[in-house]
Design a protein around this motif. Structure first.
Motif, short mmCIF file in Angstrom:
data_model
loop_
_atom_site.label_atom_id
_atom_site.label_comp_id
_atom_site.label_asym_id
_atom_site.label_seq_id
_atom_site.Cartn_x
_atom_site.Cartn_y
_atom_site.Cartn_z
N ARG A 182 -17.54 68.48 -17.40
CA ARG A 182 -18.41 69.19 -18.35
C ARG A 182 -19.02 70.45 -17.72
O ARG A 182 -19.10 71.51 -18.33
CB ARG A 182 -19.54 68.29 -18.87
N GLY A 183 -19.45 70.32 -16.46
CA GLY A 183 -20.03 71.48 -15.77
C GLY A 183 -19.00 72.57 -15.55
O GLY A 183 -19.27 73.76 -15.77
N THR A 184 -17.80 72.18 -15.14
CA THR A 184 -16.73 73.17 -14.89
C THR A 184 -16.31 73.82 -16.21
O THR A 184 -16.09 75.05 -16.27
CB THR A 184 -15.52 72.48 -14.22
N ALA A 185 -16.20 73.02 -17.27
CA ALA A 185 -15.82 73.57 -18.59
C ALA A 185 -16.85 74.60 -19.04
O ALA A 185 -16.49 75.64 -19.61
CB ALA A 185 -15.69 72.44 -19.61
N ALA A 186 -18.13 74.33 -18.76
CA ALA A 186 -19.19 75.28 -19.14
C ALA A 186 -19.00 76.61 -18.40
O ALA A 186 -19.22 77.68 -18.97
CB ALA A 186 -20.56 74.68 -18.83
N LEU A 187 -18.55 76.54 -17.15
CA LEU A 187 -18.34 77.77 -16.37
C LEU A 187 -17.07 78.51 -16.79
O LEU A 187 -16.95 79.71 -16.58
CB LEU A 187 -18.25 77.44 -14.87
N PHE A 188 -16.10 77.76 -17.33
CA PHE A 188 -14.81 78.37 -17.69
C PHE A 188 -14.83 78.98 -19.11
O PHE A 188 -13.82 79.49 -19.58
CB PHE A 188 -13.68 77.33 -17.61
N GLU A 189 -15.98 78.91 -19.80
CA GLU A 189 -16.06 79.53 -21.13
C GLU A 189 -16.02 81.05 -21.00
O GLU A 189 -16.28 81.59 -19.91
CB GLU A 189 -17.35 79.09 -21.83
N VAL A 190 -15.70 81.73 -22.12
CA VAL A 190 -15.61 83.21 -22.07
C VAL A 190 -16.95 83.79 -21.60
O VAL A 190 -16.99 84.67 -20.74
CB VAL A 190 -15.23 83.75 -23.47
N GLU A 191 -18.04 83.26 -22.16
CA GLU A 191 -19.37 83.60 -21.66
C GLU A 191 -19.87 82.37 -20.91
O GLU A 191 -20.31 81.40 -21.53
CB GLU A 191 -20.31 83.90 -22.84
N PRO A 192 -19.78 82.34 -19.56
CA PRO A 192 -20.13 81.12 -18.83
C PRO A 192 -21.54 80.61 -19.16
O PRO A 192 -22.50 81.38 -19.11
CB PRO A 192 -20.04 81.56 -17.36
N ALA A 193 -21.60 79.31 -19.50
CA ALA A 193 -22.89 78.69 -19.83
C ALA A 193 -23.51 78.18 -18.53
O ALA A 193 -23.42 76.99 -18.19
CB ALA A 193 -22.67 77.56 -20.82
N VAL A 194 -24.13 79.09 -17.80
CA VAL A 194 -24.64 78.75 -16.45
C VAL A 194 -25.74 77.69 -16.52
O VAL A 194 -25.77 76.78 -15.68
CB VAL A 194 -25.14 80.04 -15.74
N ASP A 195 -26.62 77.78 -17.50
CA ASP A 195 -27.70 76.78 -17.61
C ASP A 195 -27.14 75.37 -17.78
O ASP A 195 -27.61 74.42 -17.15
CB ASP A 195 -28.60 77.11 -18.80
N LEU A 196 -26.12 75.30 -18.63
CA LEU A 196 -25.50 73.99 -18.86
C LEU A 196 -24.83 73.49 -17.57
O LEU A 196 -24.96 72.31 -17.20
CB LEU A 196 -24.45 74.13 -19.99
N ALA A 197 -24.14 74.38 -16.89
CA ALA A 197 -23.47 74.00 -15.64
C ALA A 197 -24.50 73.53 -14.61
O ALA A 197 -24.27 72.55 -13.89
CB ALA A 197 -22.68 75.19 -15.08
N GLN A 198 -25.64 74.21 -14.56
CA GLN A 198 -26.68 73.82 -13.60
C GLN A 198 -27.28 72.45 -13.95
O GLN A 198 -27.64 71.68 -13.06
CB GLN A 198 -27.77 74.89 -13.55
N MET A 199 -27.35 72.18 -15.26
CA MET A 199 -27.84 70.85 -15.67
C MET A 199 -26.88 69.76 -15.16
O MET A 199 -27.31 68.75 -14.62
CB MET A 199 -27.96 70.80 -17.20
#
Lengths: 225, 237
Positions: A182-199
């Motif tokens: 889930r964290g890696t998928a958040a980073l691989f989005e077109v606009e990386p969801a950094v907050d989600l990845a950090q969670m």
């Protein structure tokens, strides 16, 4: 003394591996083969299946990690050197930490090969947030290896250890794999969801603390036959 | 973390593996400067008893006392007084002779690591091969190295599991001489062996195990062959 013993065991494991290169080569080969098989199945006309990269990365890490754990402890079983380690007056949790660090370093080398390959085959933006991606991989690898090292050491004399290790390991490390994916998928989005990845990274850090603490606590009694 | 003892005594020790009983109420003792031999057919419980003495295996019943303390009472300090030469030798084949000794010397926290390693290599006759990996050594060379590895920390109690297996006559003679030297230095030696000739030359006491039970415990060296014939050879026939 604790850190000295852990350092000695880790350095010994790495020296043995540098000499034989058995585990690192077989693990990298297996991980690369795993990614290639997924690439053949999931990449059509140069276009990969959306959001597949993160899952494939962590599945490959888990499979390669299981192989590395099995082979590393098979080496200790071969000359019964694990018994020699257990017989030493050194702290057994320190021995566990040394083995754990050796496995983690080995898997990080495998991941250094795996991640660029996944980036290439699945068009994953691995360079968009490199620090966060490295953080997820390091934390996930520690969590997976913490449980894996404990079980691999525990099963070293079991006849069905090759079957038992994944059977015991995968159900318990599912939270680590899910958080990693889930964290890696958040980073691989077109606009990386950094907050989600950090969670997810925070959750991985929590799992690491729990798994390492439990392993340190149970290693000594589990290793006494 | 210092601990020492002059006698090891096994009291009514039993060990079960699931429903199978590997040892049944075994009692024996051995003092400093003595060599105790464990004899018996395969599956008699000799290696199980050795593992219990080494603290790697816990008895299901009874206790082992090192001096006046059990393993639990002595804690990790006891492990600094124990040396084990197993049939599997406990050496890393990918490391050199010197690296193997240095690793274990550091793990045991011995002082003057380089000096001890050099002396151990000298005693093993491997000084010229110190930087060769162990996988290239013959069985005899590995055995000598493994013995010195087990002695690096100068253990009070040395446990040897079939140390003469696979050795030629010269290596056996050298090993017997080294073990006599250790006996003279006040060590307690417990040796599992099937070699009667060596047993008669080396052992001070003999314990014969059969089906996990102690069937003979004698300190008369002349009766070793007699006990062996009565309890071990009979079973082989």
């Amino acid at each position: 003394m604790f850190l000295r013993v852990a350092w000695l065991v880790m350095r010994k494991d790495l020296t043995v591996e540098v000499r034989s290169r058995e585990v690192i080569y077989t693990t990298i080969f297996f991980a690369v083969a795993c990614v290639l098989v997924f690439a053949f199945a999931l990449v059509r006309e140069g276009r990969p299946l959306e959001d597949a990269a993160a899952g494939i990365m962590w599945i490959s890490v888990a499979f390669a990690g299981t192989l590395a754990l099995g082979r590393t402890f098979e080496r200790e079983r071969h000359s019964e050197t694990l018994r020699a380690l257990m017989l030493a007056p050194a702290s057994r949790p320190a021995i566990y930490v040394g083995k754990l660090l050796g496995i983690v370093l080995l898997l990080l080398v495998v991941e250094a090969v795996l991640v660029p390959l996944i980036g290439l085959l699945f068009h994953a933006p691995i360079a968009s947030r490199p620090l966060e991606l490295a953080g997820l991989l390091v934390l996930g690898t520690i969590g997976f290896s913490a449980v894996g090292t404990l079980f691999a050491a525990m099963l070293v004399r079991a006849r069905s250890r090759d079957v038992m290790l994944p059977v015991l390991l995968y159900p318990i490390t599912i939270p680590v794999i899910i958080a990693g994916v889930r964290g890696t998928a958040a980073l691989f989005e077109v606009e990386p969801a950094v907050d989600l990845a950090q969670m997810w990274m925070a959750l991985l850090a929590f799992f690491d603390i729990v798994f390492v603490t439990l392993s340190l606590w149970t290693f000594e009694p589990l290793m006494t036959e | 973390m210092t601990f020492d003892f002059g006698e090891v005594s096994v009291r009514e020790v039993s060990r079960n593996y699931g429903r199978r009983r590997a040892l049944t109420r075994v009692s024996l003792a051995c003092r400093a400067g003595e060599v105790l031999g464990l004899l018996g057919p395969n599956g008699a419980g000799k290696s199980t008893l050795l593992s219990i003495l080494s603290t790697l295996l816990a008895p299901s019943a009874g206790d082992v006392r090192y001096g006046t303390k059990t393993a639990a009472e002595a804690g990790p300090a006891l492990r600094a007084c124990l040396g084990l030469l197993s049939h599997d030798l406990h050496l890393y084949p990918e490391l050199t002779a010197a690296e193997n000794l240095r690793f274990f010397a550091q793990l045991y926290g011995v002082s003057d690591v380089d000096g001890r390693v050099a002396a151990a290599l000298d005693r093993a006759g491997l000084l010229s091969r110190r930087d060769d990996v162990v996988s290239g050594f013959s069985r005899g060379m590995r055995q000598r190295l493994a013995l010195e590895r087990a002695l690096l920390h100068e253990p009070r109690l040395l446990l040897l599991d079939e140390p003469f297996t696979g050795l030629d006559d010269a290596s056996v003679a050298a090993l017997v001489a080294r073990l006599r030297e250790l006996r003279g230095a006040g060590r307690i030696l417990v040796v599992v062996t099937h070699d009667l000739d060596v047993a008669e030359r080396l052992l001070d006491k003999v314990a014969v195990l059969k089906d996990g039970r102690l069937v003979a415990f004698d300190d008369a060296r002349g009766r070793i062959r007699e006990h062996y014939r009565a309890h071990v050879a009979e079973q082989r026939a």
